[in-house]
Write a protein that holds these residues in place. Structure first.
Motif, PDB file in Angstrom:
ATOM      1  N   ALA A 249      38.953  -0.856   8.267  1.00  0.00           N
ATOM      2  CA  ALA A 249      38.647  -0.323   9.589  1.00  0.00           C
ATOM      3  C   ALA A 249      37.909   0.460   9.365  1.00  0.00           C
ATOM      4  CB  ALA A 249      39.837  -0.399  10.234  1.00  0.00           C
ATOM      5  N   GLU A 250      37.899   2.340   8.813  1.00  0.00           N
ATOM      6  CA  GLU A 250      36.437   3.032   9.490  1.00  0.00           C
ATOM      7  C   GLU A 250      35.271   2.795   8.991  1.00  0.00           C
ATOM      8  OE1 GLU A 250      39.875   5.790   6.774  1.00  0.00           O
ATOM      9  OE2 GLU A 250      38.584   7.197   8.456  1.00  0.00           O
ATOM     10  N   ALA A 251      35.478   1.531   7.414  1.00  0.00           N
ATOM     11  CA  ALA A 251      33.903   1.191   7.157  1.00  0.00           C
ATOM     12  C   ALA A 251      33.543   0.211   8.183  1.00  0.00           C
ATOM     13  CB  ALA A 251      33.869   0.338   6.047  1.00  0.00           C
ATOM     14  N   LEU A 252      34.510  -0.410   8.582  1.00  0.00           N
ATOM     15  CA  LEU A 252      33.210  -1.658  10.631  1.00  0.00           C
ATOM     16  C   LEU A 252      32.972  -0.380  11.386  1.00  0.00           C
ATOM     17  CD1 LEU A 252      35.878  -4.220  10.278  1.00  0.00           C
ATOM     18  CD2 LEU A 252      34.102  -4.281   8.677  1.00  0.00           C
ATOM     19  N   ASP A 253      33.638   0.213  11.208  1.00  0.00           N
ATOM     20  CA  ASP A 253      33.406   1.244  12.516  1.00  0.00           C
ATOM     21  C   ASP A 253      32.111   1.766  12.206  1.00  0.00           C
ATOM     22  OD1 ASP A 253      35.480   1.393  14.306  1.00  0.00           O
ATOM     23  OD2 ASP A 253      35.847   3.948  14.085  1.00  0.00           O
ATOM     24  N   ILE A 254      32.434   2.689  10.553  1.00  0.00           N
ATOM     25  CA  ILE A 254      30.328   3.012  10.289  1.00  0.00           C
ATOM     26  C   ILE A 254      29.273   2.364  10.556  1.00  0.00           C
ATOM     27  CG2 ILE A 254      28.877   3.992   8.484  1.00  0.00           C
ATOM     28  CD1 ILE A 254      32.655   5.299   7.830  1.00  0.00           C
TER      29      ILE A 254
ATOM     30  N   LYS B  62      28.721   1.429  14.340  1.00  0.00           N
ATOM     31  CA  LYS B  62      28.684   2.467  14.992  1.00  0.00           C
ATOM     32  C   LYS B  62      27.170   3.475  14.973  1.00  0.00           C
ATOM     33  CE  LYS B  62      33.194   3.178  17.700  1.00  0.00           C
ATOM     34  NZ  LYS B  62      33.876   4.997  17.152  1.00  0.00           N
ATOM     35  N   LYS B  63      27.166   3.625  13.844  1.00  0.00           N
ATOM     36  CA  LYS B  63      25.743   3.875  13.400  1.00  0.00           C
ATOM     37  C   LYS B  63      24.632   2.427  12.670  1.00  0.00           C
ATOM     38  CE  LYS B  63      23.911   7.391   9.794  1.00  0.00           C
ATOM     39  NZ  LYS B  63      24.181   7.867   8.194  1.00  0.00           N
ATOM     40  N   TYR B  64      25.017   1.664  12.024  1.00  0.00           N
ATOM     41  CA  TYR B  64      24.012   0.867  11.817  1.00  0.00           C
ATOM     42  C   TYR B  64      24.319  -0.377  12.572  1.00  0.00           C
ATOM     43  CZ  TYR B  64      24.573   3.580   7.155  1.00  0.00           C
ATOM     44  OH  TYR B  64      23.848   4.496   6.835  1.00  0.00           O
ATOM     45  N   ASP B  65      24.981  -0.424  14.112  1.00  0.00           N
ATOM     46  CA  ASP B  65      24.354  -1.548  14.934  1.00  0.00           C
ATOM     47  C   ASP B  65      24.170  -3.173  14.033  1.00  0.00           C
ATOM     48  OD1 ASP B  65      24.241  -1.650  17.052  1.00  0.00           O
ATOM     49  OD2 ASP B  65      22.107  -0.968  17.259  1.00  0.00           O
ATOM     50  N   MET B  66      25.480  -2.266  13.400  1.00  0.00           N
ATOM     51  CA  MET B  66      26.218  -4.812  12.544  1.00  0.00           C
ATOM     52  C   MET B  66      26.565  -5.765  12.930  1.00  0.00           C
ATOM     53  SD  MET B  66      25.372  -3.251   8.300  1.00  0.00           S
ATOM     54  CE  MET B  66      24.485  -4.470   7.554  1.00  0.00           C
ATOM     55  N   ASN B  67      28.033  -5.517  13.556  1.00  0.00           N
ATOM     56  CA  ASN B  67      28.589  -6.254  14.586  1.00  0.00           C
ATOM     57  C   ASN B  67      29.516  -6.912  13.192  1.00  0.00           C
ATOM     58  OD1 ASN B  67      29.171  -6.868  16.804  1.00  0.00           O
ATOM     59  ND2 ASN B  67      27.071  -7.589  17.571  1.00  0.00           N
ATOM     60  N   VAL B  68      30.112  -6.157  12.421  1.00  0.00           N
ATOM     61  CA  VAL B  68      30.811  -6.961  11.283  1.00  0.00           C
ATOM     62  C   VAL B  68      32.409  -7.239  12.169  1.00  0.00           C
ATOM     63  CG1 VAL B  68      31.438  -6.749   9.359  1.00  0.00           C
ATOM     64  CG2 VAL B  68      29.806  -5.766   9.603  1.00  0.00           C
ATOM     65  N   PRO B  69      33.136  -8.535  12.342  1.00  0.00           N
ATOM     66  CA  PRO B  69      34.055  -8.501  12.708  1.00  0.00           C
ATOM     67  C   PRO B  69      34.913  -8.101  11.904  1.00  0.00           C
ATOM     68  CG  PRO B  69      33.143 -10.723  12.504  1.00  0.00           C
ATOM     69  CD  PRO B  69      32.316 -10.342  11.661  1.00  0.00           C
ATOM     70  N   TRP B  70      36.427  -7.348  12.240  1.00  0.00           N
ATOM     71  CA  TRP B  70      37.857  -7.538  11.494  1.00  0.00           C
ATOM     72  C   TRP B  70      37.993  -8.757  11.216  1.00  0.00           C
ATOM     73  CZ3 TRP B  70      41.594  -7.944   9.522  1.00  0.00           C
ATOM     74  CH2 TRP B  70      42.911  -7.099   9.009  1.00  0.00           C
ATOM     75  N   GLY B  71      38.332  -8.531   8.959  1.00  0.00           N
ATOM     76  CA  GLY B  71      38.451  -9.876   9.378  1.00  0.00           C
ATOM     77  C   GLY B  71      37.634 -10.706   8.293  1.00  0.00           C
ATOM     78  N   LYS B  72      36.284 -10.064   7.893  1.00  0.00           N
ATOM     79  CA  LYS B  72      35.586 -10.679   6.835  1.00  0.00           C
ATOM     80  C   LYS B  72      35.389  -9.473   5.973  1.00  0.00           C
ATOM     81  CE  LYS B  72      31.529 -12.030   8.158  1.00  0.00           C
ATOM     82  NZ  LYS B  72      30.159 -10.896   8.011  1.00  0.00           N
TER      83      LYS B  72
ATOM     84  N   GLU C 183      26.670  -4.841   3.745  1.00  0.00           N
ATOM     85  CA  GLU C 183      27.324  -3.495   4.338  1.00  0.00           C
ATOM     86  C   GLU C 183      27.582  -3.512   3.344  1.00  0.00           C
ATOM     87  OE1 GLU C 183      28.242  -7.800   7.347  1.00  0.00           O
ATOM     88  OE2 GLU C 183      29.069  -7.688   5.540  1.00  0.00           O
ATOM     89  N   GLU C 184      27.997  -3.383   2.188  1.00  0.00           N
ATOM     90  CA  GLU C 184      28.510  -2.288   1.298  1.00  0.00           C
ATOM     91  C   GLU C 184      27.332  -1.156   1.249  1.00  0.00           C
ATOM     92  OE1 GLU C 184      31.870  -5.203  -1.344  1.00  0.00           O
ATOM     93  OE2 GLU C 184      29.798  -4.486  -2.817  1.00  0.00           O
ATOM     94  N   ALA C 185      26.224  -1.690   0.645  1.00  0.00           N
ATOM     95  CA  ALA C 185      25.134  -0.809   0.601  1.00  0.00           C
ATOM     96  C   ALA C 185      25.127  -0.019   1.532  1.00  0.00           C
ATOM     97  CB  ALA C 185      23.975  -1.644  -0.052  1.00  0.00           C
ATOM     98  N   LYS C 186      25.157   0.042   2.462  1.00  0.00           N
ATOM     99  CA  LYS C 186      24.805   0.553   3.949  1.00  0.00           C
ATOM    100  C   LYS C 186      25.938   2.153   4.257  1.00  0.00           C
ATOM    101  CE  LYS C 186      21.430  -1.052   6.280  1.00  0.00           C
ATOM    102  NZ  LYS C 186      20.219  -0.589   6.050  1.00  0.00           N
ATOM    103  N   ILE C 187      27.241   1.216   3.435  1.00  0.00           N
ATOM    104  CA  ILE C 187      28.445   2.609   3.435  1.00  0.00           C
ATOM    105  C   ILE C 187      28.454   3.328   2.441  1.00  0.00           C
ATOM    106  CG2 ILE C 187      30.811   2.532   3.053  1.00  0.00           C
ATOM    107  CD1 ILE C 187      30.602   1.184   5.581  1.00  0.00           C
TER     108      ILE C 187
END
Ligand code: 4AD
Ligand code: MG
Length: 433
Positions: free
Chosen positions: A283-288, A291-301, A307-311
């Motif tokens: 859930a924190e990864a989704l937040d990053i 918020k930081k990368y403007d990526m719009n990943v919904p919970w559950g995906k 996305e891993e690369a950005k984290i």
């Protein structure tokens, strides 16, 4: 020439001696009217050798015939020479030709496909030689890490009648009158092993019929796995971090030369040994990401590579992500008590774009739930009855993880493609040589 006194090139470069006998292959050759220069290689290193016409006319005549990859024995006088590739030069006093090689099919500039077609020959390149040496260190480090920490090596079958990581990537094999699958993971059998040995590990060939043609997927790869009775998620994530730091530390200790040949950033690797690796929740990864990368990943995906690369880019060190959505995880990953939507599992993501290198979890003790999950995947839970026995006779919390050896080799060596992390790669599009 006397057989007994051969040194490897590496030994010759290290010992304090002037007269040497070497044997190996011609890595490079350059000829003029007065001199033949060859760079000799033997697996351990390379060294420049020079044959002078005026000093040794007969040997010069022999040396003129040498082609790339010809095999030779050489005697000569060793002296320091800063212009030579490894700092020394052998002034040759005798040559024995073992074989004059036919024209070598690999020359300096080649397409990647030609190199893969000639993988059996390309293995001799300095680049592959360096990667293979680092791989050797990494494999050795993994054994060392687990053995020094009290884990027993435990083997599972490669032919398995069951799946663990989803039916879509199974390789089927005709097994007498039946069908079995090539191992997707050692894990389910390891879960039996811990009731005998407590803490166990293994490194073995693993097979996935991956239909992805990415630079991160092999269909045959080596997985290093651990499993331990009583351990829980917060413990195995720390084991995984320690293992990675130990592996990198061993490579830095044994392979500085190879890392230089591969032009790897050594400072970065040194930092990975010293750094703390954060643990965050999905859930924190989704937040990053959002918020930081403007990526719009919904919970559950599930997280995709990008996305891993950005984290990992955000943290710049290996990072552990826990509590992925239960629904998209394997049948054996248990829901957490606090929020059953989240599973007690983790991935470790490597920085610099290398992404997932480790995946693991606690193991579910909820037999009914696991059977439902299996049925939903079209599996007959009956085939897994021995696995469910493990939940009947002294069941305990237990956990484990698997590390992709080639993923780690790729990252530590800084490779563009995982195919170079294994001697003979197998992918959807390549099964030879
Ligand atoms: O995440 P995975 O699928 O986890 C398991 O198989 C668990 N049963 C392991 C366990 O808990 N004992 O695979 C583990 C690791 C991945 O993180 C990745 O590094 C590597 O194996 N891996 C691959 N490497 C190369 N090519 C592939 N096709 C890979 N699939 C997984
Ligand atoms: Mg995984």
């Amino acid at each position: 020439m006397k057989e007994s006194k051969y040194l490897t090139i590496k030994e010759a470069l290290e010992v304090d001696t002037t007269q040497v006998n070497l044997r190996g292959w011609v890595y490079r050759e350059r000829k003029s009217n007065k001199f033949v220069f060859i760079v000799l290689r033997d697996g351990s290193d390379i060294i420049q050798c020079v044959i002078s016409k005026s000093k040794n006319p007969e040997i010069f005549e022999k040396a003129e015939k040498l082609t790339i990859e010809s095999s030779v024995k050489i005697s000569g006088d060793l002296k320091k020479d800063d212009r030579a590739p490894t700092g020394y030069e052998v002034s040759v006093t005798d040559i024995e030709i073992i074989q004059i090689a036919e024209p070598f099919p690999i020359t300096e500039y080649q397409s990647p496909e030609l190199l893969y077609d000639n993988r059996h020959l390309w293995l001799r390149s300095r680049r592959l030689n360096s990667i293979l040496k680092i791989r050797h260190t990494i494999v050795g480090a993994i054994h060392k890490f687990f053995r020094k920490n009290g884990y027993y090596e435990f083997d599972a079958p490669i032919f398995q009648p069951i799946m663990s990581e989803g039916g879509s990537t199974l390789f089927e094999v005709k097994y007498f009158k039946d069908t079995v699958y090539l191992s997707q993971s050692w894990q389910l059998y390891a879960e039996a092993g811990i009731f005998s040995l407590g803490k166990i590990y293994n490194m073995g060939p693993t097979f996935r019929a991956e239909k992805s043609k990415t630079s991160r997927h092999l269909s045959e790869f080596w997985m290093a796995e651990m499993e331990a009775a009583f351990m829980q998620l917060d413990e195995i994530t720390e084991v995984a971090k320690d293992e990675i730091r130990f592996i990198i530390q061993q490579v830095l200790k044994h392979n500085r030369n190879e890392l230089k040949i591969l032009e790897r950033d050594i400072d970065l690797l040194e930092n990975y040994v010293k750094a703390e690796y954060p643990t965050i929740k999905y859930a924190e990864a989704l937040d990053i990401l959002n918020k930081k990368y403007d990526m719009n990943v919904p919970w559950g995906k599930d997280l995709r590579t990008i996305e891993e690369a950005k984290i990992a880019e955000h943290f710049k060190v290996p990072i552990v992500v826990t509590h992925y959505p239960t629904e998209i995880m394997g049948f054996y990953k248990p829901p957490s008590d606090e929020d059953p939507k989240e599973a007690l599992c983790f991935d470790m993501l490597a920085p610099e774009g290398y992404c997932e290198i480790i995946g693991g979890s606690e193991r579910s003790l909820l037999v009914k739930n696991m059977k439902e999950r299996l049925r939903a995947e079209g599996e007959d839970p009956e085939t897994y009855s021995w696995y469910f026995d493990l939940r009947r006779y002294g069941s305990v919390p237990h956990s484990g993880y698997g590390l992709g050896v080639e993923r780690v080799v790729s990252w530590i060596c800084g490779l563009d493609n995982i195919k170079d992390a294994i001697p003979f790669p197998r992918t959807m599009l390549r099964k030879s040589p």
